[in-house]
Design an enzyme around this catalytic site. Sequence first.
Site, short mmCIF file in Angstrom:
data_model
loop_
_atom_site.label_atom_id
_atom_site.label_comp_id
_atom_site.label_asym_id
_atom_site.label_seq_id
_atom_site.Cartn_x
_atom_site.Cartn_y
_atom_site.Cartn_z
N LYS A 134 0.78 -3.43 4.88
CA LYS A 134 -0.12 -4.18 4.00
C LYS A 134 0.54 -4.96 2.89
CE LYS A 134 -4.11 -3.53 3.29
NZ LYS A 134 -5.29 -2.95 2.66
N GLU A 151 -7.72 -10.08 -7.16
CA GLU A 151 -8.73 -9.01 -7.21
C GLU A 151 -8.94 -8.53 -8.64
OE1 GLU A 151 -8.70 -6.37 -3.26
OE2 GLU A 151 -6.73 -6.58 -4.16
N SER A 171 0.86 -1.18 0.00
CA SER A 171 0.00 0.00 0.00
C SER A 171 0.89 1.22 0.00
CB SER A 171 -0.88 -0.02 1.25
OG SER A 171 -1.22 1.29 1.64
#
Length: 462
Positions: A285, A292, A279
């Site tokens: 993260k 996705e 991130s």
Amino acid sequence: MTQSKTWSQRFESALHPAIARFNASIGFDIELIEYDLTGSVAHAKMLAKTGIITPEEGDRLVEGLEQIRQEYREGKFVPGIDAEDVHFAVERRLTELVGDVGKKLHTARSRNDQVGTDTRLYLRDRICRIREKLRDFQGILLDLAESHIETLIPGYTHLQRAQPVSLAHHLLAYFEMAQRDWERLGEIYQRVNISPLGSGALAGTTFPIDRRYTAELLGFGGVYANSLDGVSDRDFAVEFLAAASLIMVHLSRLSEEMILWASEEFGFIRLTDSCATGSSIMPQKKNPDVPELVRGKTGRVFGHLQGMLVLMKALPLAYNKDLQEDKEAIFDAVKTVEACLEAMAILLAEGIEFKTDRLAGAVNEDFSNATDVADYLATKGVPFREAYNLVGKVVKTSLAAGKLLKDLTLEEWQALHPQFAADIYDAIAPRQVVAARNSLGGTGFEQIRLALGNARERWGRT
Ligand code: ARG
């Protein structure tokens, strides 16, 4: 652009520049160029063979077309918007290269049967490529399953823990989906592989053409029996887009599972650095971008299927310019499916690691062995429904006491039903719970080994 190059003398003025842009498909149908050239070579040979043009003229046309292929491959043939579409672009360049004989190429042919031919040749190739990618993806699933026969994972229904299964069993479910995809594309290939060439604009042609000869040169399995159908049929495109959509459904379901599994809450897999991203603001993260994106790209493929169906639904026979809209849908679906299959194969091969300790803990710490308690009593003669009700009660009291089934003492078990004996503990251990489901197609280890052998055999048989 002046229309005199392409349209007949009937036209007096040029197209409005905005309309020329609106009308043009060269921006995307250049993708078909190699197939257009191949189709035209076959057509030119047929014209010569049937005496519609001389053998020398046929040779000149073929040479010119191959020269365009060379130019294109070297990046030297880049037609602009004024060419309108790939077919005109090729014909125009051909005439520049070989002179007036180039103008004979379009004898006994229309862009309507030409574009149908090109699209089928293109899709035929891509179907083969996608099937190969499905095979690669399946191979990785098989290897992964092989190494996780003994790894247990909670099995779910309603996303509630249901019964533990072998991880191999779970992975092999995806193998089977991909196997159907592979088979389905093989069946669709048969219907893509029919030649519309020689249908002319819609009604056939006055020339003594040989449709079977061009079909044979192009490797088609047959010819369209009806010329109106030949130029206006896009069933094969709908079928392909439906098959592509199903591939995406399968990849998207797997993606969804990976995303869940990679979450803190599940914690079943770890994402390796090669397939995860960070991130820009939260340093802790690691994001599952690959699954996705696959899940996200599924929508556009469904959209192309829907778009194609709507495109076709009210088209009067035969060719209508609406059909120019089929290409971007097909191209995008092809590219999306290929890219997703490739990415998912890499993700499975090196992008994830199963946290086997977490998985072992997960199957040990729930009530997913409750069915086995009922089965245990049923094997000892207690009617299943009665046993089921009793175990429901046991689960309720255990939950209230903060205990798992394995924590109940033998006295507690026997107080519930006299048929319980010391072997109940073995019967409800996760490994045994899985091993015992040895019915055909079940998760029992013996079945998994058979299923793996059977899957490998089908996979290898191409
Ligand atoms: N670019 C056109 C298409 O993709 C080629 C066929 C055009 N035919 C016609 N009659 N205007 O469909």
